[in-house]
Design a protein around this motif. Structure first.
Motif, PDB file in Angstrom:
ATOM      1  N   ILE A  75      -5.260  -4.207   0.489  1.00 53.13           N
ATOM      2  CA  ILE A  75      -5.012  -4.955   1.723  1.00 53.13           C
ATOM      3  C   ILE A  75      -4.517  -4.021   2.825  1.00 53.13           C
ATOM      4  CG2 ILE A  75      -3.506  -6.681   2.774  1.00 53.13           C
ATOM      5  CD1 ILE A  75      -3.661  -8.253   0.154  1.00 53.13           C
ATOM      6  N   VAL A  76      -3.536  -3.194   2.492  1.00 53.78           N
ATOM      7  CA  VAL A  76      -2.975  -2.274   3.496  1.00 53.78           C
ATOM      8  C   VAL A  76      -4.027  -1.274   3.953  1.00 53.78           C
ATOM      9  CG1 VAL A  76      -1.211  -0.516   3.908  1.00 53.78           C
ATOM     10  CG2 VAL A  76      -0.656  -2.546   2.569  1.00 53.78           C
ATOM     11  N   GLU A  77      -4.845  -0.785   3.018  1.00 56.84           N
ATOM     12  CA  GLU A  77      -5.904   0.164   3.370  1.00 56.84           C
ATOM     13  C   GLU A  77      -6.912  -0.487   4.309  1.00 56.84           C
ATOM     14  OE1 GLU A  77      -8.830   1.381   0.329  1.00 56.84           O
ATOM     15  OE2 GLU A  77      -8.070   3.425   0.671  1.00 56.84           O
ATOM     16  N   GLU A 129       3.148   3.749   0.707  1.00 61.93           N
ATOM     17  CA  GLU A 129       3.743   4.927   0.091  1.00 61.93           C
ATOM     18  C   GLU A 129       4.844   4.510  -0.877  1.00 61.93           C
ATOM     19  OE1 GLU A 129       5.203   6.961   3.480  1.00 61.93           O
ATOM     20  OE2 GLU A 129       3.220   7.566   4.218  1.00 61.93           O
ATOM     21  N   VAL A 130       5.110   5.372  -1.852  1.00 65.33           N
ATOM     22  CA  VAL A 130       6.138   5.061  -2.846  1.00 65.33           C
ATOM     23  C   VAL A 130       6.918   6.319  -3.191  1.00 65.33           C
ATOM     24  CG1 VAL A 130       4.500   5.393  -4.746  1.00 65.33           C
ATOM     25  CG2 VAL A 130       6.587   4.092  -5.142  1.00 65.33           C
ATOM     26  N   GLU A 131       8.229   6.158  -3.307  1.00 69.64           N
ATOM     27  CA  GLU A 131       9.115   7.220  -3.776  1.00 69.64           C
ATOM     28  C   GLU A 131      10.033   6.599  -4.831  1.00 69.64           C
ATOM     29  OE1 GLU A 131      11.258   8.977  -0.597  1.00 69.64           O
ATOM     30  OE2 GLU A 131       9.501   9.178   0.702  1.00 69.64           O
ATOM     31  N   SER A 132      10.252   7.317  -5.932  1.00 71.01           N
ATOM     32  CA  SER A 132      11.075   6.758  -7.003  1.00 71.01           C
ATOM     33  C   SER A 132      11.747   7.860  -7.792  1.00 71.01           C
ATOM     34  CB  SER A 132      10.213   5.896  -7.935  1.00 71.01           C
ATOM     35  OG  SER A 132      11.009   5.291  -8.941  1.00 71.01           O
ATOM     36  N   GLN A 133      12.961   7.560  -8.233  1.00 72.24           N
ATOM     37  CA  GLN A 133      13.710   8.451  -9.121  1.00 72.24           C
ATOM     38  C   GLN A 133      14.236   7.608 -10.274  1.00 72.24           C
ATOM     39  OE1 GLN A 133      16.744  10.704  -7.165  1.00 72.24           O
ATOM     40  NE2 GLN A 133      15.355  11.592  -5.668  1.00 72.24           N
ATOM     41  N   PRO A 134      13.867   7.953 -11.501  1.00 69.35           N
ATOM     42  CA  PRO A 134      14.326   7.165 -12.646  1.00 69.35           C
ATOM     43  C   PRO A 134      15.844   7.051 -12.669  1.00 69.35           C
ATOM     44  CG  PRO A 134      12.608   8.688 -13.318  1.00 69.35           C
ATOM     45  CD  PRO A 134      12.951   9.039 -11.906  1.00 69.35           C
ATOM     46  N   VAL A 138       3.163   1.153   5.888  1.00 63.77           N
ATOM     47  CA  VAL A 138       2.885   1.738   7.202  1.00 63.77           C
ATOM     48  C   VAL A 138       1.674   1.023   7.786  1.00 63.77           C
ATOM     49  CG1 VAL A 138       2.415   3.836   8.500  1.00 63.77           C
ATOM     50  CG2 VAL A 138       3.772   3.960   6.409  1.00 63.77           C
ATOM     51  N   LEU A 139       1.854   0.364   8.944  1.00 69.50           N
ATOM     52  CA  LEU A 139       0.770  -0.395   9.571  1.00 69.50           C
ATOM     53  C   LEU A 139       0.573   0.064  11.012  1.00 69.50           C
ATOM     54  CD1 LEU A 139       1.540  -4.047   8.389  1.00 69.50           C
ATOM     55  CD2 LEU A 139      -0.343  -2.588   7.629  1.00 69.50           C
ATOM     56  N   PRO A 140      -0.682   0.151  11.456  1.00 71.84           N
ATOM     57  CA  PRO A 140      -0.915   0.450  12.873  1.00 71.84           C
ATOM     58  C   PRO A 140      -0.560  -0.762  13.732  1.00 71.84           C
ATOM     59  CG  PRO A 140      -2.993   0.016  11.771  1.00 71.84           C
ATOM     60  CD  PRO A 140      -1.940   0.018  10.698  1.00 71.84           C
ATOM     61  N   ILE A 141      -0.050  -0.514  14.913  1.00 70.32           N
ATOM     62  CA  ILE A 141       0.287  -1.621  15.809  1.00 70.32           C
ATOM     63  C   ILE A 141      -0.975  -2.388  16.206  1.00 70.32           C
ATOM     64  CG2 ILE A 141       1.252  -2.187  18.063  1.00 70.32           C
ATOM     65  CD1 ILE A 141       3.112   0.194  17.753  1.00 70.32           C
ATOM     66  N   THR A 142      -2.036  -1.643  16.463  1.00 64.40           N
ATOM     67  CA  THR A 142      -3.319  -2.258  16.818  1.00 64.40           C
ATOM     68  C   THR A 142      -4.283  -2.066  15.667  1.00 64.40           C
ATOM     69  OG1 THR A 142      -2.944  -1.766  19.154  1.00 64.40           O
ATOM     70  CG2 THR A 142      -5.193  -2.296  18.495  1.00 64.40           C
ATOM     71  N   PRO A 173      -7.455  -1.310  13.668  1.00 68.48           N
ATOM     72  CA  PRO A 173      -8.690  -0.590  14.009  1.00 68.48           C
ATOM     73  C   PRO A 173      -9.882  -1.534  14.089  1.00 68.48           C
ATOM     74  CG  PRO A 173      -7.462   0.568  12.302  1.00 68.48           C
ATOM     75  CD  PRO A 173      -6.799  -0.763  12.486  1.00 68.48           C
ATOM     76  N   ALA A 174     -10.851  -1.144  14.912  1.00 73.03           N
ATOM     77  CA  ALA A 174     -12.010  -2.007  15.139  1.00 73.03           C
ATOM     78  C   ALA A 174     -12.764  -2.285  13.850  1.00 73.03           C
ATOM     79  CB  ALA A 174     -12.939  -1.370  16.178  1.00 73.03           C
ATOM     80  N   ALA A 175     -12.902  -1.242  12.994  1.00 75.08           N
ATOM     81  CA  ALA A 175     -13.641  -1.422  11.737  1.00 75.08           C
ATOM     82  C   ALA A 175     -12.932  -2.408  10.830  1.00 75.08           C
ATOM     83  CB  ALA A 175     -13.817  -0.080  11.035  1.00 75.08           C
ATOM     84  N   SER A 176     -11.589  -2.374  10.792  1.00 83.28           N
ATOM     85  CA  SER A 176     -10.827  -3.281   9.946  1.00 83.28           C
ATOM     86  C   SER A 176     -10.865  -4.695  10.506  1.00 83.28           C
ATOM     87  CB  SER A 176      -9.381  -2.807   9.820  1.00 83.28           C
ATOM     88  OG  SER A 176      -9.332  -1.506   9.260  1.00 83.28           O
ATOM     89  N   ALA A 177     -10.816  -4.807  11.840  1.00 82.51           N
ATOM     90  CA  ALA A 177     -10.853  -6.125  12.459  1.00 82.51           C
ATOM     91  C   ALA A 177     -12.173  -6.813  12.214  1.00 82.51           C
ATOM     92  CB  ALA A 177     -10.582  -6.008  13.960  1.00 82.51           C
ATOM     93  N   ALA A 178     -13.244  -6.017  12.164  1.00 84.23           N
ATOM     94  CA  ALA A 178     -14.563  -6.591  11.913  1.00 84.23           C
ATOM     95  C   ALA A 178     -14.663  -7.075  10.476  1.00 84.23           C
ATOM     96  CB  ALA A 178     -15.648  -5.566  12.206  1.00 84.23           C
TER      97      ALA A 178
END
Length: 531
Positions: free
Chosen positions: A497-499, A506-511, A520-524, A526-531
């Motif tokens: 979905i995010v892609e 992104e993920v960061e983890s320490q046991p 992380v999302l673009p404010i606008t 992209p045209a390809a995603s909107a289509a």
């Protein structure tokens, strides 16, 4: 790949050619001119040494033949230094360590002999001065000077310049022999290397011929394949179409399975949210139902009283009795129980019921706001609103955790609200499952990344993810949960979905310390995603 192969062949040819050129150059590297010039310079040094010896002998004989005259005594000069410098320049070109060592020893020998000749010259001059001074000759002094002159003559005559010159000459000859031997070895190596190159050329020619035959065979196979290409392409296309249809069907089923899993969690949360106000409303209505018979009875008796008042010739006693009955019912309603009248209780219970209904309405509004079924597929969306909705929907899982919100100043983003809400709810659910009841802390933080992207962080203090598991968490069907606890598709679908929105997950983890997911999302969008 072909370019790399061509570069490799070219480099190999260059190395082989460079090797052949080096061996060829070394095979003819004997510098005969340098050897001859060195020998000539050495001959000049030998001539200078011989001239010194002749002058010494001549000075000695002259002093004996003409004892009262000043003999032509040999004089040391600096000419040997010039000759040595010329010899050194030529000899060092040979590059032989023995020649260098011989040069150093020769220089020392010539300097010593030059100093002895100078002292012999001084002794001869002193002898001549004693003899020709016009005064009686001091025989003792004369004998002493002659003894000194003899010793200096012997030392100068037997100086090591001759042996050093011979040693250097032998070193030069040996260096010349070694150069000839080395050149001969390189000539032999050149011969064998040339033979090797010839063999390589033959091998390459044979290989090229075999490659040409293979290419011809491949061309024949291609021509044969082209004849049946259309039918094979049609068959393959049909197979791929069937496989694609099956793949889409499987993908739809998997997504539906994950949606049902998420729906189960959502329904559990909604049931918990609705159950409390619903019980509140039910209790209020039951209490109101218990008080309504009194109100109904009062209404009926009041209506009867009004009917009697509107009737002419009514019995005064019956009218008074009816008044008393109505007054008694009114007094019963106005009687206070626990500080409140029946009517006040009914009013309070009605308000409580309306409050419970309002809570149920708010839950339904949150659910509708979360799903966004009443909005277009893509819209400008307030992520803070989506986070609040997800927290309320997931209350059943989050109620025993501390949920902290650290919201930054971010603009609305162009996205599919229902899909982004699904991502946030999934991350909250995973964070809740990774922490313990009463100990878990989940932090939601928003902010900007550059000028064109917003971030949503979901961090927990749970058990963390092992390093060997971390690269696999976005793989479909991968799960560390027990059987029946997860499908292994939640994070995979979130990542997709995010892609599709042009963002990153992104993920960061320490046991033992916890995990942090960053959306992380673009404010606008992209045209390809909107289509």
């Amino acid at each position: 790949m072909r370019i790399i192969r061509i570069i490799g062949y070219g480099f190999t040819v260059l190395v082989l050619a460079a090797g052949w050129a080096f061996i060829y150059w070394q095979s003819g590297s004997v510098d005969l001119a340098a050897v001859e010039s060195t020998r000539a310079a050495l001959a000049q040094m030998q001539a200078a040494d011989a001239a010194w010896n002749q002058q010494l002998v001549h000075a000695r004989l002259y002093a004996r033949d003409a004892p009262s005259a000043t003999p032509p005594i040999a004089a040391a000069s600096s000419r040997h230094r010039l000759l040595y410098a010329a010899l050194e320049v030529r000899a060092l070109r040979l590059g032989n360590p023995l020649v260098g060592s011989g040069l150093a020893q020769l220089k020392q020998a010539f300097e010593e002999k030059s100093a002895l000749i100078a002292r012999f010259t001084e002794a001869q001059a002193a002898i001549a001065g004693v003899r020709g001074g016009g005064e009686p000759v001091d025989e003792a002094r004369l004998a002493e000077l002659r003894a000194i002159a003899e010793v200096l003559f012997d030392q100068a005559w037997f100086a090591s310049t001759g042996p050093r010159l011979d040693t250097l000459a032998r070193a030069i000859d040996r260096a010349f022999d070694e150069m000839l031997t080395e050149a001969e070895l390189y000539r032999v190596a050149l011969l064998y290397y040339s033979g090797f190159l010839l063999a390589v050329l033959v091998f390459l020619a044979v290989s090229l011929d075999q490659r040409r035959r293979q290419i011809d065979a491949i061309n024949r196979q291609l021509r044969e394949a082209n004849e049946t290409l259309e039918s094979r392409v049609a068959q393959r296309t049909h197979e791929l179409s069937q496989a694609l249809a099956k793949l889409k069907e499987s993908e739809a089923m998997l997504i539906q399975s994950e949606k049902m899993s998420s729906l189960g969690q959502m329904v559990a949360g909604i049931a918990h949210e609705v159950n409390t106000p619903l019980a509140y409303v039910k209790s209020s209505l039951e209490a109101v139902g218990k008080g309504m018979p009194q109100v109904g009875k009062l209404g009926a008796q009041t209506e009867k009283l009004l009917a009697m008042l509107s009737t002419d010739g009514v019995d005064e006693a019956a009218l008074a009795a009816q008044f008393a009955l109505v007054r008694g019912l009114v007094q019963d309603l106005e009687a206070k129980t626990a500080g409140r009248t029946v009517l006040e209780d009914i009013e309070r219970l009605v308000k409580d019921g309306l409050f419970g209904i309002g809570q149920i309405s708010e839950v339904i509004a949150n659910l509708k706001n979360f799903s966004r079924l009443d909005r277009s597929m893509v819209a400008d969306y307030d992520l803070h609103e989506g986070i609040d909705s997800a927290i309320r929907i997931g209350y059943a899982q989050l109620q025993h955790r501390i949920v902290r919100k650290e919201f930054g100043s971010i603009p609305h983003v162009s996205c599919s609200p229902s899909q982004i809400n699904q991502v946030i709810l999934n991350l909250l659910s995973n964070a809740a499952q990774a922490t313990r009841d009463g100990e878990g802390t989940i932090t939601l933080r928003t902010g900007m990344r550059g000028a064109a992207h917003v971030t949503v962080e979901v961090a927990d203090n749970g058990s963390g993810i092992p390093a060997d598991v971390l690269p696999k968490i976005f793989d479909p069907f991968f799960t560390t949960k027990a059987v029946g606890k997860g499908t292994g598709l939640g994070l995979s679908i979130c990542y997709k979905i995010v892609e599709n929105h042009g963002g990153k997950l992104e993920v960061e983890s320490q046991p033992g310390l916890g995990t942090r997911f960053t959306l992380v999302l673009p404010i606008t969008l992209p045209a390809a995603s909107a289509a």
